[in-house]
Write a protein that holds these residues in place. Structure first.
Motif, PDB file in Angstrom:
ATOM      1  N   GLY A 183       0.800  -1.217   0.000  1.00 26.74           N
ATOM      2  CA  GLY A 183       0.000   0.000   0.000  1.00 26.74           C
ATOM      3  C   GLY A 183       0.830   1.263   0.000  1.00 26.74           C
ATOM      4  O   GLY A 183       0.646   2.135   0.867  1.00 26.74           O
ATOM      5  N   THR A 184       1.716   1.409  -0.962  1.00 32.06           N
ATOM      6  CA  THR A 184       2.505   2.635  -1.074  1.00 32.06           C
ATOM      7  C   THR A 184       1.760   3.645  -1.935  1.00 32.06           C
ATOM      8  O   THR A 184       0.860   3.297  -2.712  1.00 32.06           O
ATOM      9  N   ALA A 185       2.145   4.903  -1.799  1.00 32.38           N
ATOM     10  CA  ALA A 185       1.484   5.962  -2.562  1.00 32.38           C
ATOM     11  C   ALA A 185       1.662   5.763  -4.063  1.00 32.38           C
ATOM     12  O   ALA A 185       0.721   5.986  -4.844  1.00 32.38           O
ATOM     13  N   GLN A 186       2.837   5.333  -4.476  1.00 31.74           N
ATOM     14  CA  GLN A 186       3.085   5.131  -5.898  1.00 31.74           C
ATOM     15  C   GLN A 186       2.222   3.997  -6.447  1.00 31.74           C
ATOM     16  O   GLN A 186       1.649   4.112  -7.541  1.00 31.74           O
ATOM     17  N   ASN A 187       2.104   2.900  -5.688  1.00 27.82           N
ATOM     18  CA  ASN A 187       1.276   1.784  -6.148  1.00 27.82           C
ATOM     19  C   ASN A 187      -0.190   2.179  -6.235  1.00 27.82           C
ATOM     20  O   ASN A 187      -0.903   1.783  -7.167  1.00 27.82           O
ATOM     21  N   ILE A 188      -0.671   2.962  -5.268  1.00 26.02           N
ATOM     22  CA  ILE A 188      -2.079   3.360  -5.276  1.00 26.02           C
ATOM     23  C   ILE A 188      -2.366   4.305  -6.434  1.00 26.02           C
ATOM     24  O   ILE A 188      -3.371   4.149  -7.139  1.00 26.02           O
ATOM     25  N   SER A 189      -1.498   5.276  -6.658  1.00 22.75           N
ATOM     26  CA  SER A 189      -1.715   6.202  -7.777  1.00 22.75           C
ATOM     27  C   SER A 189      -1.645   5.479  -9.107  1.00 22.75           C
ATOM     28  O   SER A 189      -2.446   5.763 -10.025  1.00 22.75           O
ATOM     29  N   ASN A 190      -0.725   4.532  -9.244  1.00 20.97           N
ATOM     30  CA  ASN A 190      -0.656   3.743 -10.483  1.00 20.97           C
ATOM     31  C   ASN A 190      -1.917   2.904 -10.679  1.00 20.97           C
ATOM     32  O   ASN A 190      -2.411   2.752 -11.809  1.00 20.97           O
ATOM     33  N   ALA A 191      -2.439   2.349  -9.569  1.00 18.35           N
ATOM     34  CA  ALA A 191      -3.668   1.544  -9.658  1.00 18.35           C
ATOM     35  C   ALA A 191      -4.856   2.395 -10.092  1.00 18.35           C
ATOM     36  O   ALA A 191      -5.704   1.942 -10.879  1.00 18.35           O
ATOM     37  N   ILE A 192      -4.932   3.626  -9.614  1.00 15.57           N
ATOM     38  CA  ILE A 192      -6.030   4.521 -10.004  1.00 15.57           C
ATOM     39  C   ILE A 192      -5.967   4.825 -11.495  1.00 15.57           C
ATOM     40  O   ILE A 192      -6.971   4.723 -12.221  1.00 15.57           O
ATOM     41  N   ILE A 193      -4.792   5.200 -11.961  1.00 13.44           N
ATOM     42  CA  ILE A 193      -4.628   5.537 -13.385  1.00 13.44           C
ATOM     43  C   ILE A 193      -4.900   4.322 -14.263  1.00 13.44           C
ATOM     44  O   ILE A 193      -5.581   4.408 -15.292  1.00 13.44           O
ATOM     45  N   GLN A 194      -4.389   3.146 -13.852  1.00 11.37           N
ATOM     46  CA  GLN A 194      -4.593   1.925 -14.630  1.00 11.37           C
ATOM     47  C   GLN A 194      -6.064   1.546 -14.688  1.00 11.37           C
ATOM     48  O   GLN A 194      -6.563   1.104 -15.738  1.00 11.37           O
ATOM     49  N   ALA A 195      -6.797   1.716 -13.572  1.00 17.96           N
ATOM     50  CA  ALA A 195      -8.229   1.395 -13.560  1.00 17.96           C
ATOM     51  C   ALA A 195      -8.997   2.314 -14.497  1.00 17.96           C
ATOM     52  O   ALA A 195      -9.915   1.873 -15.210  1.00 17.96           O
ATOM     53  N   LEU A 196      -8.653   3.586 -14.521  1.00 15.51           N
ATOM     54  CA  LEU A 196      -9.319   4.530 -15.420  1.00 15.51           C
ATOM     55  C   LEU A 196      -9.006   4.216 -16.874  1.00 15.51           C
ATOM     56  O   LEU A 196      -9.887   4.304 -17.749  1.00 15.51           O
ATOM     57  N   GLU A 197      -7.762   3.855 -17.152  1.00 10.79           N
ATOM     58  CA  GLU A 197      -7.379   3.528 -18.532  1.00 10.79           C
ATOM     59  C   GLU A 197      -8.024   2.227 -19.009  1.00 10.79           C
ATOM     60  O   GLU A 197      -8.526   2.141 -20.138  1.00 10.79           O
ATOM     61  N   THR A 198      -8.056   1.213 -18.127  1.00 13.04           N
ATOM     62  CA  THR A 198      -8.554  -0.108 -18.530  1.00 13.04           C
ATOM     63  C   THR A 198     -10.074  -0.164 -18.564  1.00 13.04           C
ATOM     64  O   THR A 198     -10.668  -0.644 -19.543  1.00 13.04           O
ATOM     65  N   ASN A 199     -10.727   0.317 -17.526  1.00 12.55           N
ATOM     66  CA  ASN A 199     -12.172   0.165 -17.400  1.00 12.55           C
ATOM     67  C   ASN A 199     -12.954   1.199 -18.212  1.00 12.55           C
ATOM     68  O   ASN A 199     -14.054   0.912 -18.684  1.00 12.55           O
ATOM     69  N   LEU A 200     -12.395   2.412 -18.349  1.00 17.36           N
ATOM     70  CA  LEU A 200     -13.122   3.475 -19.050  1.00 17.36           C
ATOM     71  C   LEU A 200     -12.507   3.813 -20.404  1.00 17.36           C
ATOM     72  O   LEU A 200     -13.034   4.676 -21.114  1.00 17.36           O
ATOM     73  N   HIS A 201     -11.395   3.152 -20.739  1.00 15.49           N
ATOM     74  CA  HIS A 201     -10.722   3.369 -22.032  1.00 15.49           C
ATOM     75  C   HIS A 201     -10.388   4.839 -22.243  1.00 15.49           C
ATOM     76  O   HIS A 201     -10.641   5.409 -23.311  1.00 15.49           O
ATOM     77  N   LEU A 202      -9.814   5.452 -21.216  1.00 21.14           N
ATOM     78  CA  LEU A 202      -9.388   6.836 -21.291  1.00 21.14           C
ATOM     79  C   LEU A 202      -7.875   6.892 -21.436  1.00 21.14           C
ATOM     80  O   LEU A 202      -7.154   6.077 -20.848  1.00 21.14           O
ATOM     81  N   THR A 203      -7.406   7.852 -22.204  1.00 20.51           N
ATOM     82  CA  THR A 203      -5.968   8.044 -22.300  1.00 20.51           C
ATOM     83  C   THR A 203      -5.470   8.796 -21.071  1.00 20.51           C
ATOM     84  O   THR A 203      -6.247   9.434 -20.345  1.00 20.51           O
ATOM     85  N   ARG A 204      -4.180   8.736 -20.858  1.00 25.14           N
ATOM     86  CA  ARG A 204      -3.604   9.408 -19.693  1.00 25.14           C
ATOM     87  C   ARG A 204      -3.839  10.917 -19.760  1.00 25.14           C
ATOM     88  O   ARG A 204      -4.135  11.563 -18.757  1.00 25.14           O
ATOM     89  N   GLN A 205      -3.730  11.466 -20.967  1.00 22.05           N
ATOM     90  CA  GLN A 205      -3.951  12.899 -21.132  1.00 22.05           C
ATOM     91  C   GLN A 205      -5.403  13.269 -20.829  1.00 22.05           C
ATOM     92  O   GLN A 205      -5.676  14.268 -20.157  1.00 22.05           O
ATOM     93  N   THR A 206      -6.346  12.451 -21.278  1.00 24.32           N
ATOM     94  CA  THR A 206      -7.763  12.717 -21.023  1.00 24.32           C
ATOM     95  C   THR A 206      -8.082  12.608 -19.534  1.00 24.32           C
ATOM     96  O   THR A 206      -8.879  13.383 -18.994  1.00 24.32           O
ATOM     97  N   ILE A 207      -7.462  11.645 -18.877  1.00 28.61           N
ATOM     98  CA  ILE A 207      -7.704  11.459 -17.436  1.00 28.61           C
ATOM     99  C   ILE A 207      -7.369  12.725 -16.666  1.00 28.61           C
ATOM    100  O   ILE A 207      -8.184  13.240 -15.887  1.00 28.61           O
ATOM    101  N   PHE A 208      -6.180  13.266 -16.890  1.00 27.16           N
ATOM    102  CA  PHE A 208      -5.750  14.427 -16.097  1.00 27.16           C
ATOM    103  C   PHE A 208      -6.324  15.736 -16.640  1.00 27.16           C
ATOM    104  O   PHE A 208      -6.200  16.775 -15.991  1.00 27.16           O
TER     105      PHE A 208
END
Length: 436
Positions: free
Chosen positions: A106-131
């Motif tokens: 449960g590190t901050a880097q792992n949690i932030s990566n998990a959030i971004i990966q979930a948004l990219e995988t489940n919602l098919h959003l690009t990294r630029q669109t996410i932020f």
């Protein structure tokens, strides 16, 4: 007439046939169970994919969204994060489940990566669109989430400097309450007393039944003492206090009866012998606990502190929503609340109808209802609860009457919409059009 050997062979054949039949039936049962289990998993998967597709379209069509995250552990003691999406859809704030992600550590880097990966995988959003669309991040107050140097919110702000991070208000309220009471040792003793009373009745069916009998004898509604703490924080403490004082006479009666049943003294041959009452089923351990509970519950300090605590917590967890209503209006520099009170003519139903027009547009009211139905979605629950509590703070009115007034107001707007009556739909009156 069959010979003994022939009869033995026949019995063996019958027995083998029965065993074979039972094995076939067991095999068929296992196959049927497997088919049902497979079908259930397939149904769940189809429902999940459909809901994910709906959420994907909703997020892609809106300009902004926020993310809420909370940590948990599964049965294998593996750390995971539960991720939710919060957004405004047609002026109504909605919260939807996004993903359950195992993160290992449960590190901050792992949690932030998990959030971004979930948004990219489940919602098919690009990294630029996410932020570009991500405007808010909500979490508990753990340092790994809210740390100013290397917390999850700080890491996300490196990608989106305008990101608004929010520490969960329920956590903050609980921490504030604990902060002002941690130096009071008697408050800690009182909290421990509530937990002990909960365990005393929760772990014993006999004690619960006897307490129920005492409530019936005194004409008091039976309530089982509840525990302090849990996922509802202060409301949970409030519930435990309310139950304690509601059944206080019955509780005293039952604890006194436990004392009498266990410590019945019988004089035998010039000396005393302590025995249990016949058929009481009460142990000496229960007697000791009941004696301690009686001593503490009849203490003057306990009664005064318990009464004071219920008054303070009632203000913290009930009146805060009323203050929330006023704060929102002040932030939006609106005087609509005073107008709604003046135009109500001291009528609680008119007041809550006027509040609806302050917080919701006519189009939202026409297409919604108070609690939600199959045809009409639910209005924003936080705002509705705040409006009802505000009206209850001004008038003596039941919640059911307020709910009926809200549904009537929504039905009136639907009738106007169906008859093509011009309805003023100024978006400036809708407070809930923003993704908080």
């Amino acid at each position: 007439m069959l010979m003994p050997l022939q009869r033995l062979n026949n019995h063996s054949l019958i027995w083998n046939g029965c065993v074979l039949l039972m094995r076939r039936r067991a095999l068929m049962s296992e196959c049927l169970t497997g088919l049902i289990s497979s079908a259930v998993h397939e149904f769940i998967q189809c429902i999940a994919e459909e809901q994910q597709a709906i959420l994907q379209v909703s997020v892609q069509s809106e300009n902004f969204f926020s993310v809420m995250v909370d940590g948990t552990t599964d049965s294998s003691v593996t750390e995971a994060e539960i991720i939710y999406i919060r957004q405004a859809v047609n002026g109504v704030v909605a919260v939807n489940f996004l993903a359950y992600v195992n993160i290992g550590r449960g590190t901050a880097q792992n949690i932030s990566n998990a959030i971004i990966q979930a948004l990219e995988t489940n919602l098919h959003l690009t990294r630029q669109t996410i932020f570009t669309k991500l405007v808010g991040f909500g979490s508990d107050g753990a340092s790994v989430m809210t740390g100013c140097k290397s917390g999850v919110g700080t890491l996300l702000k490196k990608e989106q400097p305008l990101l608004f991070t929010l520490h969960c208000m329920a956590h903050r309220l609980e921490l504030g309450f604990k902060g002002i009471t941690e130096d009071n040792t008697f408050m800690a003793t009182f909290t421990e007393l509530l937990s002990s009373i909960y365990n005393f009745y929760h772990s014993s069916a006999l004690n619960r039944d006897n307490l129920k009998t005492s409530c019936a004898a005194l004409g008091i509604m039976f309530l089982v003492p509840s525990r302090v703490g849990g996922t509802r924080w202060l409301p949970h403490t409030m519930q435990a206090l309310k139950k304690l004082w509601s059944i206080y006479p019955a509780l005293m009666q039952h604890l006194e009866q436990v004392q009498i049943l266990v410590s019945k003294i019988v004089e035998v041959n010039d000396y005393f012998c302590s025995v249990n009452a016949t058929g009481s089923g009460v142990s000496s351990d229960s007697n000791t606990k009941a004696k301690g509970f009686l001593k503490k519950l009849t203490s003057r300090k306990t009664i005064l502190l318990g009464s004071f605590a219920i008054d303070v917590i009632d203000i913290l967890h009930t009146k805060d929503m009323c203050r929330y209503v006023k704060i929102l209006l002040q932030l939006h520099k609106s005087n609509k609340l005073e107008e709604a009170i003046d135009q109500s003519n001291n009528s609680p139903t008119k007041l809550i109808r006027n509040l609806l027009t302050v917080y919701f547009t006519p189009s939202v009211l026409a297409s919604s209802s108070c609690g939600g139905t199959r045809k009409f979605p639910c209005l924003n629950r936080d705002v509705i609860a705040a409006c009802i509590r505000f009206v209850q703070s001004q008038h003596k009115i039941n919640r059911s009457v307020s709910v009926d007034a809200i549904n009537d107001k929504c039905a009136n707007f639907r009738r106007k919409r169906n008859t093509n009556t011009s309805v003023n739909d100024k978006s400036s009156n809708a407070v809930v059009n923003e993704c908080l």
